[in-house]
Design a protein around this motif. Structure first.
Motif, mmCIF file in Angstrom:
data_model
loop_
_atom_site.group_PDB
_atom_site.id
_atom_site.type_symbol
_atom_site.label_atom_id
_atom_site.label_comp_id
_atom_site.label_asym_id
_atom_site.label_seq_id
_atom_site.Cartn_x
_atom_site.Cartn_y
_atom_site.Cartn_z
ATOM 1 N N GLU A 213 120.266 112.422 61.230
ATOM 2 C CA GLU A 213 120.785 111.226 60.559
ATOM 3 C C GLU A 213 122.107 111.526 59.862
ATOM 4 O O GLU A 213 123.028 110.707 59.880
ATOM 5 C CB GLU A 213 119.762 110.688 59.556
ATOM 6 N N ALA A 214 122.213 112.684 59.239
ATOM 7 C CA ALA A 214 123.460 113.059 58.569
ATOM 8 C C ALA A 214 124.601 113.155 59.570
ATOM 9 O O ALA A 214 125.717 112.669 59.323
ATOM 10 C CB ALA A 214 123.288 114.383 57.840
ATOM 11 N N ILE A 215 124.324 113.757 60.724
ATOM 12 C CA ILE A 215 125.350 113.864 61.767
ATOM 13 C C ILE A 215 125.727 112.485 62.286
ATOM 14 O O ILE A 215 126.908 112.175 62.487
ATOM 15 C CB ILE A 215 124.853 114.767 62.920
ATOM 16 N N GLY A 216 124.708 111.631 62.503
ATOM 17 C CA GLY A 216 124.962 110.283 62.993
ATOM 18 C C GLY A 216 125.826 109.475 62.036
ATOM 19 O O GLY A 216 126.716 108.726 62.462
ATOM 20 N N ILE A 217 125.573 109.640 60.740
ATOM 21 C CA ILE A 217 126.363 108.920 59.733
ATOM 22 C C ILE A 217 127.801 109.432 59.704
ATOM 23 O O ILE A 217 128.759 108.652 59.646
ATOM 24 C CB ILE A 217 125.700 109.048 58.352
ATOM 25 N N LEU A 220 130.160 108.105 62.305
ATOM 26 C CA LEU A 220 130.669 106.744 62.137
ATOM 27 C C LEU A 220 132.139 106.757 61.731
ATOM 28 O O LEU A 220 132.907 105.864 62.106
ATOM 29 C CB LEU A 220 129.856 106.009 61.071
ATOM 30 N N PHE A 221 132.539 107.777 60.966
ATOM 31 C CA PHE A 221 133.909 107.838 60.470
ATOM 32 C C PHE A 221 134.876 108.388 61.522
ATOM 33 O O PHE A 221 136.081 108.507 61.262
ATOM 34 C CB PHE A 221 133.958 108.676 59.191
ATOM 35 N N LEU A 222 134.351 108.720 62.691
ATOM 36 C CA LEU A 222 135.195 109.116 63.824
ATOM 37 C C LEU A 222 135.113 108.091 64.951
ATOM 38 O O LEU A 222 135.740 108.262 65.994
ATOM 39 C CB LEU A 222 134.750 110.495 64.349
ATOM 40 N N ASN A 363 122.471 98.023 71.488
ATOM 41 C CA ASN A 363 121.081 97.589 71.378
ATOM 42 C C ASN A 363 120.186 98.709 70.858
ATOM 43 O O ASN A 363 118.966 98.553 70.805
ATOM 44 C CB ASN A 363 120.556 97.126 72.749
ATOM 45 N N ASP A 364 120.767 99.839 70.494
ATOM 46 C CA ASP A 364 120.017 100.970 69.944
ATOM 47 C C ASP A 364 119.758 100.704 68.463
ATOM 48 O O ASP A 364 120.687 100.634 67.665
ATOM 49 C CB ASP A 364 120.846 102.246 70.130
ATOM 50 N N ASN A 365 118.476 100.572 68.086
ATOM 51 C CA ASN A 365 118.206 100.172 66.698
ATOM 52 C C ASN A 365 118.537 101.251 65.673
ATOM 53 O O ASN A 365 118.836 100.943 64.518
ATOM 54 C CB ASN A 365 116.765 99.672 66.535
ATOM 55 N N GLN A 366 118.511 102.521 66.044
ATOM 56 C CA GLN A 366 118.930 103.557 65.104
ATOM 57 C C GLN A 366 120.429 103.466 64.839
ATOM 58 O O GLN A 366 120.879 103.593 63.695
ATOM 59 C CB GLN A 366 118.561 104.947 65.621
ATOM 60 N N ASP A 367 121.203 103.245 65.881
ATOM 61 C CA ASP A 367 122.644 103.066 65.696
ATOM 62 C C ASP A 367 122.934 101.811 64.879
ATOM 63 O O ASP A 367 123.822 101.806 64.018
ATOM 64 C CB ASP A 367 123.349 102.970 67.048
#
Length: 454
Positions: A213-217, A220-222, A363-367
């Motif tokens: 989750e930390a990596i995914g967040i 977002l800034f890239l 459509n990816d709910n985590q994204d």
């Protein structure tokens, strides 16, 4: 017709009522200008603290919701709204000590960031692609009904009052309603059991971790698309401080501020419903729906800022307490009240369009949870700046700042909307749920492949 508890529509309605009772009541209090206080400085500082923590927990909120689920995060977060409203009872009796209100504002920022991430996940991932405008409108209508009811409370209770601030009784009513809203969060169904209107399941990915989750967040800034939407996110709540403090609070007495809020939030219900017909119409291609909705929003916002400039020129210093307008003074009050109502309608157009744009990206709910968290976090950054600007800058400079920021947001929004695909390559409404009819979990690799395809 029997109500299906596990249907996506039922869950949207439920989360709508949670927000009706928690953020809706907060909006009603804040919309009075100074949260119903004669001196707006304490509320400005509390809102600065609120949105400062909201920045962090808004961006991180999607990851927190992915880790702990929607029910418990909404339940815990809801009580931070009640605590914030309760702080104004203390402030009523200790007006020179705003520290408790400011501290609860900071705590509310953390709770609100997580709650709105959970709400955004539900609202954007539960409907199918062709239903998103309608589902956003249903949620927005129920949510803003909270602001309407919250406007009726101070209007009715303070109808015969000559004071320019709320009584303890009104704040107590808000606290009770917000506690009920927090508890209602536990009534939400687990996402894995939710079915869309056509019977297809909502896909819920498994196996997320704090690290992922930390990596995914951070990614977002890239993300070029999210960076292009930064101006939209930043300006989407920037205008509240001006509208609440320099129109509603500066010109009207306390009962009329409640009266105005009934129609301000009521117009939001009308605005969200109206734009949903544009966003879901089958007559236009998807990108054209977005462009038409953006054009309508552009016209409305330029109209309200033009009207605000004319109103400012008429009352550059506002109106002194004790002499502020009452709704019965139709000759003088009618124009400013109508302007304030149109401000609410325009807000609904902007917010509905913003959520629709975000929901159209994947459509990816985590994204989607992370995207909504990013939106709320950057939105809160803008609000933090706006509430401090309200303390340090003149009303005219704030007005101009709002107008310029909105103009800066339009072009990159149009660029993103123009690149929206007619259909995403794989709609997760066609993918099996992680808890199937036999109660078996899909293979993680298979689920990962499905998301890569989407």
């Amino acid at each position: 017709m029997a109500i299906n508890y596990y249907s996506a529509l039922t869950q949207i309605v439920l989360v709508g009522f949670v927000c009706f009772l928690c953020p809706g009541m907060f909006n009603a209090v804040n919309g009075l200008g100074g949260a119903g206080q004669l001196d707006t400085k304490a509320t400005n500082n509390a809102n600065t603290a609120l949105y400062s923590t909201f920045i962090v927990f808004g961006v991180a909120g999607g990851g927190i919701v992915n880790l702990f689920g929607v029910r418990w995060t909404i339940f815990v977060s809801g009580f931070t709204y009640a605590l914030y409203s309760a702080s104004y009872i203390f402030l009523n009796h200790h007006p020179r000590d705003p520290s408790f209100t400011i501290a609860t504002g900071a705590l509310l920022g953390a709770g609100a960031g997580v709650l709105w991430a959970a709400q955004g996940l539900i609202m954007t991932s539960y409907p199918r692609e062709n239903e998103r405008g309608r589902f956003i409108a249903i949620f927005w209508t129920i949510f803003n009904l909270g602001g309407v009811v919250g406007g009726i409370l101070p209007f009715a209770i303070n109808f015969h009052s000559t004071k320019d601030q709320l009584s303890d009784g009104v704040y107590i009513a808000f606290v009770v309603l917000e506690c009920i809203g927090a508890c209602l969060g536990l009534a939400l169904a687990p996402p894995a059991k939710v079915k869309r209107l056509d019977g297809s399941p909502v896909v819920v990915a498994q196996g997320t971790s704090v690290r992922s989750e930390a990596i995914g967040i951070l990614k977002l800034f890239l993300n070029p698309t999210m960076l292009a939407l930064l101006p939209m996110c930043f300006t989407s709540n920037f205008f509240y401080s001006y509208q609440f403090n320099h129109i509603n609070a500066a010109l009207f007495n306390i009962r009329t501020r409640g009266f105005n809020n009934i129609f301000y939030w009521g117009s939001q219900m009308a605005g969200s419903l109206a734009i949903s017909f544009v966003l879901d119409t089958p007559r236009l291609k998807r990108r054209m729906r977005g462009m038409v909705a953006l054009a309508i929003t552009f016209v409305c916002f330029n109209a309200i800022w033009g009207g605000s400039l004319a109103l400012h020129n008429k009352y550059p210093e506002g109106i002194k307490a004790g002499s502020r307008m009452d709704f019965t003074d139709s000759k003088n009050a009618a124009g400013p009240i109508v302007l304030y109502i149109v401000c609410g309608l325009s807000d609904a157009l902007f917010q509905s369009l913003a959520y629709w744009v975000i929901a159209s990206l994947t459509n990816d709910n985590q994204d989607l949870a992370r995207y909504v968290g990013f939106y709320k976090g950057i939105q809160s950054l803008g609000a933090t700046v706006a509430w401090q600007l309200d303390i340090k800058a003149s009303a005219l400079r704030q007005l101009i700042s709002n107008w310029v920021l909105f103009g800066c947001a339009v072009v990159p929004m149009a660029m993103v909307i123009w690149r929206i695909k007619e259909h995403l390559e794989t709609d997760d409404s066609q993918v099996s749920d992680d808890v199937g009819t036999a109660g078996e979990l899909p293979e993680k690799d298979t689920l990962k492949d499905q998301y890569i395809q989407a």
